[in-house]
Each structure stands twice: as C-alpha cells, then as structure tokens.
Write a protein that holds these residues in place. Structure first.
Motif: not given
Length: 108
Positions: A38-39, A41-43, A45-46, A52, A66, A70-71, A99
C-alpha cells in the motif's frame, strides 16, 4: 528475474442482497507485507502527481476507497489492487517486488 510467492485468502460469502461473492485478500498474518504494498501504491501515485480522484476515475475504484486503502483503514481485495496498479500503469508483480525491495535492510 526473481520469483515472488504471495498467498491469498479466498473468502466466500453471501451479500446482503443474497448474491454469492468471493473475496481475495492477503492473509491477516502478513500485515507488514500489505502495508509495504500500500505504501508503494501511494508513493507511485504521488510520484506521478495523480490525485485520488483522477486515479479512481481511471481504475474504477472510488476515491474514498483508495484513500482508505492508502491510510490502512481498509484491506484491499486482489481485484482492487489489480485495478489500482493498472490505473498507475504498473503491473501487480512489479508493485509487489518493489515493495519487497524497499523493505529490505540495505547492506553497508
């Protein structure tokens, strides 16, 4: 090339509307692995500067869903992970291996 073995839990259940459904998820005994995926994924995306809302529109997973994933407030299904990875134009195996690489201690 390296092989990655990840087990999934398959849960069959009946929805509130009486439909039989099947849910794929990572086992609860692997919370650290899911957190790293998940981390990543967030990285991704950013890094691509995707909101989002934009990602949700692209992959068919709600913006709220989403955000909860992510949280760490929602465990994503296998289908959601595949859809989100596709929305980021990254394969799920690549995402998972990235990951795992970020979680390994560096040798100095």
């Amino acid at each position: 090339m390296s092989l990655i073995a990840i087990s999934f839990v398959i849960t069959d259940y009946v929805s509130s509307r009486g439909r039989r459904k099947r849910y794929f998820s990572l086992p609860h005994n692997q919370p650290g692995r899911m957190a790293r995926v998940v981390q990543e994924l967030r990285e991704e995306r950013e890094k691509r500067e995707i909101t989002l809302q934009q990602l949700g529109a692209t992959c068919g997973v709600s913006r709220t869903g989403i955000g909860l994933i992510e949280k760490g407030n929602r465990s994503p299904s296998l289908l959601s992970l595949i859809r989100i990875a596709d929305g980021l134009i990254i394969s799920l195996p690549d995402l998972i291996s990235a990951s795992l690489e970020t979680s390994r201690p560096s040798k100095s």
